[in-house]
Design a protein around this motif. Structure first.
Motif: not given
Ligand SMILES: Nc1ncnc2c1ncn2[C@@H]1O[C@H](COP(=O)(O)OP(=O)(O)OP(=O)(O)O)[C@@H](O)[C@H]1O
Ligand SMILES: [Mg+2]
Lengths: 249, 250, 294
Positions: A57, A59, A82, A85, A90, A109-110, A113-114, A116, A159, A162, B148, B151-155, B159
């Motif tokens: 991922n 990370l 982006l 992910r 995860m 949320m994701a 925001l991510v 949109k 998760s 998404m 983390e 960020s693993s959700l893509g933020f 954000q």
């Protein structure tokens, strides 16, 4: 491997090396995962399982070898994290829900925001996901008001919101008490049966045996042995695997 | 109104040490009210700017540039380890002499920063130094794993900060912030030292002119500060309650 | 008192109102000044940094230079240090001593079993904890008598003693809170364990509870000492001859050149910094050390 087709491995890991300072944690790990496959990584504590799954991922970065996910090269310095992910979901051992948001807000949320996306659409999808993890009546509870097992299922739904192609699970039941482990495992099993590609790190051998297509055993930063569950659990060859299995089973 | 004034007039006749002069004499009343108003204005302005300074400082302290971090650290240590009263004097007298002046009517030269201005600047920097550390501690209290997960959700980094780290950090910081702001309101009295006409200053002029009003005016100062601090504490507690996350240890 | 202090050395340039003869076009910079004046107050904050450098640039040309000012300061340093700063330290030590003793008593009063004692202690603690230091100082200064008569002997109370008394009140209140908080932080299981061993309440408190929390009270206690030291310049408002009062007198003796202000006030700031910063560091160290172990 810019163009990826369904026949290629969806995750392709080749000779990956990873160090934290002087400590080499992954010493040349290779494995392939096909679309729709469920694989389990098992091994003693500290053998590098979490590190490996986190590398997938992005990370953690890697020092050698390569990782491709759906054709995306993770060693590319211009990697669009982006994009990666969006395709990889995860779930963590400690749930890591956002404590100041309700369960459904965590899920929404994701995408809002991510990606949109439109709020009403997202809400409808989040409701479906909450139903899927069997928590529709806990939508408006805050993480602090949920049990560990419930929190972990919200994390899975979060998760899934998404719409990833691959799900990574890192010892997601390790922090749970034995009764609640089952509800989380059932959720994962549902997912696997729906055809989701899953990479799991787990200590639940019975579960691994039941759902995995392929099992990898890691020790000290390398893959010692792998194979389909039947052969792996009954005909392990390597003494380290045998030793580990005899302690666990 | 008239009756109340009469009552206090009578009180002085009977007990000469209890001259509540500002209850019946308009000039003194005006002084007290303008003093209270100045104290409130000063407090609110300093609260506002010190919080802004705190946020900017906390942000800069997370910078990758070591020099920026050192400057912020120097600022914090200087303002935390020197007397706020001497800071006020330094700002107003030592730095104030270099402020450019302007003349609103073409005659009188007025410095563009008045003593009230300097009090606001000085006290905001003083309280801001504490706020930087308070906010920093709040940000650091948000676990790495939560960041983390985001960020693993893509933020993106921004954000993650805006939607996850900041809201949590604010909640962690509130109790300490509350304390510091109360302290700030109390410290505004020290603006007396540069003749800012706040409540204490006005009170001193009253009891210098009318020694018989000493005790009542002291009592008034006590009561006003306790009310001001009380209002602040209550509103901050209310805010804290409102921000409280169910089932979370905050 | 305030008006004496507020004598500002530099503010007014035209002190007499003059009749406006005829229209005078404003000088070129006037519009710029107007523009500055209309800026929101926070512009002052931005001005702060250049202002630090300005003094050296703008006054280098005058006959009394920044250099002279520093020279003057150096002549005064021994006096300002021994008669000024050390006196501040002395005031802070006395206030701390009295404040700590009174605060310990008040703090134990707050956890007393006797309800009136507990309530009174609580009230005094809250009153002095929440009032501004300067207000307390003023009240002590004005409300205390100039002199006491004991057995026909008149004992004058100097202002600095009043200041010590005034400063020890808020210290007392804050120490009281520290003591109360520390005692309450010991788990109740400790009380219960001791009770089951038939200790008396006094014994439990003195033999079991207080020794445990004594260490934990040291860092906040030191922190309050630093805060107290930084409050001592307020005594100059009461006419006590400490560092700020003496700095003013010294500047007056040097003819009140505005150039003196930066060096003299910087010196005072520097003295406090050198004294308080090490205390702050030590406090943080001890805090860390005692925080881990219970
Ligand atoms: N951020 C890090 N910095 C330094 N060392 C790390 C870091 N993360 C992990 N390690 C080290 O890497 C090694 C492998 O850790 P990893 O978490 O991957 O093990 P694991 O197989 O997941 O173990 P467990 O079953 O206990 O979760 C360990 O020795 C660990 O101490
Ligand atoms: Mg792990």
């Amino acid at each position: 491997m810019v163009s990826w087709t369904e026949k290629d491995p969806i995750v392709s890991i080749k000779d990956v090396h990873k160090s934290f300072g002087a400590l080499e944690v992954l010493k040349g790990v290779s494995l392939d995962v096909m679309k729709g496959e469920v694989i389990c990584i098992i091994g003693p504590s500290g053998s590098g399982k979490s590190t490996l799954i986190r590398c997938i991922n992005a990370l953690n970065d890697i020092q050698g070898g390569s990782i491709h996910v759906r054709g995306i090269d993770l060693t590319d310095p211009h990697l669009n994290k982006l994009e990666l992910r969006k395709k990889v979901g995860m779930v963590f051992q400690q749930y890591n829900l956002f404590p100041h948001k309700t369960a459904i807000e965590n899920v929404m949320m994701a995408p809002l925001l991510v990606l949109k996306e439109d709020e009403n659409e997202v809400r409808a999808r989040a409701r479906d996901l909450m139903k899927k993890v069997r928590l529709e009546e806990k939508e408006n509870a805050y993480p602090g008001e949920l049990s560990g097992g419930q929190q972990q299922r919200v994390a899975i739904a979060r998760s899934l919101a998404m719409s990833p192609d691959i799900m990574l699970f890192d010892e997601v039941t390790a922090a749970l008490d034995p009764e609640t482990v089952k509800e989380v495992l059932v959720t994962i099993k549902d997912l696997a049966q729906d055809g989701m590609t899953c990479i799991l790190v787990t200590h639940e051998m019975g579960f691994a045996r039941e759902i995995a297509d392929h099992i990898y055993f890691t020790d000290n930063g390398v893959i010692v042995e792998h194979g389909p569950p039947e052969t792996f659990f009954t005909k392990a060859k390597d003494p380290r695997t045998k030793d580990f299995l005899s302690q666990i089973l | 109104m008239y009756l109340i004034a009469e009552f206090f007039r009578q009180l002085v006749e009977d007990y000469p040490r209890w001259n509540f002069i500002w209850m019946y004499e308009p000039v003194q009343q005006e002084k007290v009210l303008s003093g209270i108003w100045m104290t409130i204005q000063l407090s609110v302005a300093c609260l506002f700017f010190s919080v802004i300074i705190g946020i900017i400082g906390a942000f800069l302290q997370g910078s990758r540039n070591a020099i920026v971090r050192m400057v912020v650290q120097g600022y914090i240590q200087f303002f935390r380890n020197t007397p706020p009263y001497v800071q006020l004097l330094f700002f107003y007298f030592a730095l104030g002499q270099f402020t450019p002046t302007y003349s609103p009517d073409g005659w009188l030269e007025v410095p563009i920063i008045s003593n009230v201005g300097w009090a606001i600047i000085s006290l905001s920097f003083f309280a801001g130094a504490f706020n930087v550390e308070i906010f920093r501690a709040g940000i650091e209290a948000v676990p790495e794993s939560t960041r983390e997960a985001a960020s693993s959700l893509g933020f993106s980094r921004a954000q993650t900060f805006r939607y996850i780290v900041f809201p949590l950090a604010v909640r962690v910081s509130l109790p300490a912030l509350n304390n510091n702001l109360v302290n700030l309101v109390k410290t505004t009295t020290q603006a007396f030292g540069i003749a800012v006409p706040e409540l204490l200053y006005q009170s001193v002029t009253i009891w210098n002119d009318y020694p018989s009003a000493l005790y009542p005016t002291m009592l008034l100062v006590f009561v006003v500060y306790i009310v001001l601090v009380g209002v602040l504490v209550m509103s901050m507690n209310g805010w804290e309650r409102q921000m409280r996350i169910p089932g979370y240890g905050l | 008192m305030a008006s004496r202090r507020a004598h500002s050395i530099h503010r007014i340039q035209t002190d007499l109102p003059v009749l406006k003869p005829f229209y005078v076009p404003p000088p070129a910079y006037a519009s710029a000044s107007h523009w500055l004046a209309n800026l929101p107050p926070y512009t002052g904050i931005l001005l702060f940094l250049p202002l630090l450098i300005w003094p050296f640039a703008s006054h280098a040309a005058g006959e009394f230079t920044m250099f002279n000012a520093f020279e003057a300061l150096f002549n005064w340093i021994p006096f300002l240090f021994t008669s000024g700063f050390l006196f501040n330290v002395l005031i802070s030590l006395f206030s701390m001593l009295f404040g700590t003793l009174a605060g310990a008593v008040l703090g134990l009063g707050q956890i007393s079993k006797i309800s009136p004692v507990r309530r009174t202690s609580w009230f005094l603690t809250q009153l002095f904890r929440n009032s501004p230091w300067l207000v307390i100082l003023f009240i002590v200064l004005l409300a205390l008598p100039f002199e006491f008569v004991i057995f026909g002997v008149i004992i004058a109370v100097p202002d600095w003693m009043k200041a010590v008394f005034g400063l020890s009140l808020p210290i007392m209140a804050n120490i009281s809170e520290i003591v109360r908080g520390a005692v309450l932080s010991v788990p109740t299981a400790q009380w219960e364990a001791a009770e089951s061993l038939a200790f008396s309440r006094q014994q439990i408190l003195w033999r079991i509870i207080l020794p445990q929390c004594f260490k934990r009270m040291i860092p906040p206690w030191m922190n309050w000492y630093a805060i107290l030291t930084m409050a001592t310049p307020l005594c100059s408002l009461l006419g006590v001859e400490e560092i700020i009062t003496l700095s003013r007198q010294a500047m007056e003796a040097e003819n009140n050149h505005p150039e003196l202000l930066v060096p003299f006030y910087s010196f005072a700031l520097g003295m406090f910094f050198l004294y308080c910063y090490p205390i702050a560091r030590l406090t943080i160290r001890l805090e860390r050390k005692y925080a881990v172990k219970l």
